[in-house]
Design a protein around this motif. Sequence first.
Motif, PDB file in Angstrom:
ATOM      1  N   THR A   1      -4.256   9.524  -9.171  1.00  0.00           N
ATOM      2  CA  THR A   1      -5.610   8.935  -9.224  1.00  0.00           C
ATOM      3  C   THR A   1      -6.764   9.382  -8.543  1.00  0.00           C
ATOM      4  O   THR A   1      -7.706   9.721  -9.120  1.00  0.00           O
ATOM      5  CB  THR A   1      -5.326   7.203  -8.663  1.00  0.00           C
ATOM      6  OG1 THR A   1      -4.400   6.714  -9.393  1.00  0.00           O
ATOM      7  CG2 THR A   1      -6.760   6.302  -8.909  1.00  0.00           C
ATOM      8  N   GLN A   2      -6.495   9.637  -7.211  1.00  0.00           N
ATOM      9  CA  GLN A   2      -7.606  10.411  -6.602  1.00  0.00           C
ATOM     10  C   GLN A   2      -7.999  11.690  -7.243  1.00  0.00           C
ATOM     11  O   GLN A   2      -9.327  12.014  -7.331  1.00  0.00           O
ATOM     12  CB  GLN A   2      -7.393  10.398  -4.936  1.00  0.00           C
ATOM     13  CG  GLN A   2      -7.467   8.842  -4.366  1.00  0.00           C
ATOM     14  CD  GLN A   2      -7.091   8.897  -2.854  1.00  0.00           C
ATOM     15  OE1 GLN A   2      -6.859   9.897  -2.389  1.00  0.00           O
ATOM     16  NE2 GLN A   2      -7.192   7.932  -2.082  1.00  0.00           N
TER      17      GLN A   2
ATOM     18  N   LEU B   1       0.843  -1.166  -0.005  1.00  0.00           N
ATOM     19  CA  LEU B   1      -0.020   0.143   0.016  1.00  0.00           C
ATOM     20  C   LEU B   1       0.797   1.174   0.008  1.00  0.00           C
ATOM     21  O   LEU B   1       0.491   2.182  -0.712  1.00  0.00           O
ATOM     22  CB  LEU B   1      -0.856   0.084   1.301  1.00  0.00           C
ATOM     23  CG  LEU B   1      -2.092   0.899   1.180  1.00  0.00           C
ATOM     24  CD1 LEU B   1      -3.013   0.653  -0.231  1.00  0.00           C
ATOM     25  CD2 LEU B   1      -2.850   0.651   2.541  1.00  0.00           C
ATOM     26  N   GLN B   2       1.977   1.343   0.677  1.00  0.00           N
ATOM     27  CA  GLN B   2       3.151   2.335   0.832  1.00  0.00           C
ATOM     28  C   GLN B   2       3.565   2.488  -0.742  1.00  0.00           C
ATOM     29  O   GLN B   2       3.700   3.735  -0.838  1.00  0.00           O
ATOM     30  CB  GLN B   2       3.997   2.089   1.782  1.00  0.00           C
ATOM     31  CG  GLN B   2       4.711   3.243   2.024  1.00  0.00           C
ATOM     32  CD  GLN B   2       5.822   2.938   3.207  1.00  0.00           C
ATOM     33  OE1 GLN B   2       6.052   1.776   3.718  1.00  0.00           O
ATOM     34  NE2 GLN B   2       6.340   4.087   3.797  1.00  0.00           N
ATOM     35  N   ALA B   3       3.712   1.379  -1.368  1.00  0.00           N
ATOM     36  CA  ALA B   3       4.629   1.623  -2.483  1.00  0.00           C
ATOM     37  C   ALA B   3       3.692   2.325  -3.710  1.00  0.00           C
ATOM     38  O   ALA B   3       4.212   3.002  -4.542  1.00  0.00           O
ATOM     39  CB  ALA B   3       4.785   0.328  -3.045  1.00  0.00           C
ATOM     40  N   ILE B   4       2.109   2.211  -3.563  1.00  0.00           N
ATOM     41  CA  ILE B   4       1.388   2.864  -4.419  1.00  0.00           C
ATOM     42  C   ILE B   4       0.897   4.251  -3.819  1.00  0.00           C
ATOM     43  O   ILE B   4       0.063   4.767  -4.878  1.00  0.00           O
ATOM     44  CB  ILE B   4       0.199   1.745  -4.896  1.00  0.00           C
ATOM     45  CG1 ILE B   4      -0.773   1.279  -3.808  1.00  0.00           C
ATOM     46  CG2 ILE B   4       0.744   0.837  -5.593  1.00  0.00           C
ATOM     47  CD1 ILE B   4      -1.940   0.508  -4.203  1.00  0.00           C
ATOM     48  N   ALA B   5       1.077   4.462  -2.832  1.00  0.00           N
ATOM     49  CA  ALA B   5       0.404   5.634  -1.912  1.00  0.00           C
ATOM     50  C   ALA B   5       0.616   6.999  -2.719  1.00  0.00           C
ATOM     51  O   ALA B   5      -0.107   7.720  -2.997  1.00  0.00           O
ATOM     52  CB  ALA B   5       0.874   5.776  -0.600  1.00  0.00           C
ATOM     53  N   PRO B   6       2.062   7.205  -3.281  1.00  0.00           N
ATOM     54  CA  PRO B   6       2.052   8.400  -4.096  1.00  0.00           C
ATOM     55  C   PRO B   6       1.505   8.587  -5.406  1.00  0.00           C
ATOM     56  O   PRO B   6       0.820   9.688  -5.611  1.00  0.00           O
ATOM     57  CB  PRO B   6       3.607   8.400  -4.346  1.00  0.00           C
ATOM     58  CG  PRO B   6       4.182   7.504  -3.469  1.00  0.00           C
ATOM     59  CD  PRO B   6       3.040   6.345  -3.151  1.00  0.00           C
ATOM     60  N   LEU B   7       1.184   7.441  -6.233  1.00  0.00           N
ATOM     61  CA  LEU B   7       0.222   7.321  -7.294  1.00  0.00           C
ATOM     62  C   LEU B   7      -1.135   7.498  -7.004  1.00  0.00           C
ATOM     63  O   LEU B   7      -1.950   8.218  -7.493  1.00  0.00           O
ATOM     64  CB  LEU B   7       0.367   6.317  -8.161  1.00  0.00           C
ATOM     65  CG  LEU B   7       1.704   6.215  -8.999  1.00  0.00           C
ATOM     66  CD1 LEU B   7       1.863   4.644  -9.397  1.00  0.00           C
ATOM     67  CD2 LEU B   7       1.552   6.997 -10.180  1.00  0.00           C
ATOM     68  N   GLU B   8      -1.653   7.232  -5.816  1.00  0.00           N
ATOM     69  CA  GLU B   8      -3.090   6.927  -5.438  1.00  0.00           C
ATOM     70  C   GLU B   8      -3.271   8.468  -4.927  1.00  0.00           C
ATOM     71  O   GLU B   8      -4.359   9.022  -5.314  1.00  0.00           O
ATOM     72  CB  GLU B   8      -3.342   6.100  -4.416  1.00  0.00           C
ATOM     73  CG  GLU B   8      -4.756   6.183  -3.886  1.00  0.00           C
ATOM     74  CD  GLU B   8      -5.657   5.697  -4.830  1.00  0.00           C
ATOM     75  OE1 GLU B   8      -6.919   5.690  -4.301  1.00  0.00           O
ATOM     76  OE2 GLU B   8      -5.387   4.705  -5.621  1.00  0.00           O
ATOM     77  N   THR B   9      -2.506   9.125  -4.121  1.00  0.00           N
ATOM     78  CA  THR B   9      -2.835  10.423  -3.643  1.00  0.00           C
ATOM     79  C   THR B   9      -2.699  11.417  -4.590  1.00  0.00           C
ATOM     80  O   THR B   9      -3.296  12.428  -4.566  1.00  0.00           O
ATOM     81  CB  THR B   9      -2.019  10.702  -2.211  1.00  0.00           C
ATOM     82  OG1 THR B   9      -0.692  10.439  -2.518  1.00  0.00           O
ATOM     83  CG2 THR B   9      -2.519   9.673  -1.384  1.00  0.00           C
ATOM     84  N   SER B  10      -1.470  11.406  -5.381  1.00  0.00           N
ATOM     85  CA  SER B  10      -1.122  12.327  -6.331  1.00  0.00           C
ATOM     86  C   SER B  10      -1.704  12.384  -7.560  1.00  0.00           C
ATOM     87  O   SER B  10      -1.706  13.355  -8.206  1.00  0.00           O
ATOM     88  CB  SER B  10       0.288  12.441  -6.551  1.00  0.00           C
ATOM     89  OG  SER B  10       0.964  12.461  -5.360  1.00  0.00           O
TER      90      SER B  10
END
Length: 181
Positions: free
Chosen positions: A54-55, A43-52
Amino acid sequence: PGVAACCLRLQDEFGLNVNLLLFLSWMAQSGRHLTTPEVAQALQAIAPLETSATQPLRKLRRTTLKTLDLPASWQQEWKQKLLAAELYAEQMQQAVLYQWAQAQFQGDGGALGAIASINGKTDGKMLLHANLHSYTQLVAAPPTPDLQDMLQNFQDLLSQEFHSHNADSIQNLTGYTNPKT
């Protein structure tokens, strides 16, 4: 609902990451159990893409765009382009998850190397339940009855596939494949 509708409900109503759900399902089908700390790392590995990426793209597509005073045809075209960008950001999350798994499990034969088994047989349903439990330990303590019901529905839908098809059909169902191919 089908798998796609179930995933969207888990995303929209409970804030779960669909790409991680599909990744955990793929790992289970591949015979891999992920512990809560491993799921946290993924989850931490994808967090930057998710927050910056995708969301914000999803929010812009779903809400902000509607507030602009533009002709409907322009809004529709823009919405389609934003959806394409959002889906691309999700594909990048899948690629990051795949690379994370390859690096994480390289020492034991790669992401598909360590096979969990019961009585000598891989049990995809049990592994899926365990992987989803590891995820919910991070995001919902304790999981609400509604979340538990929705996750059970997700498991049931995928378990039907686990018992009646091979890994290729699971990949087709979930859309999760090796992003390098």
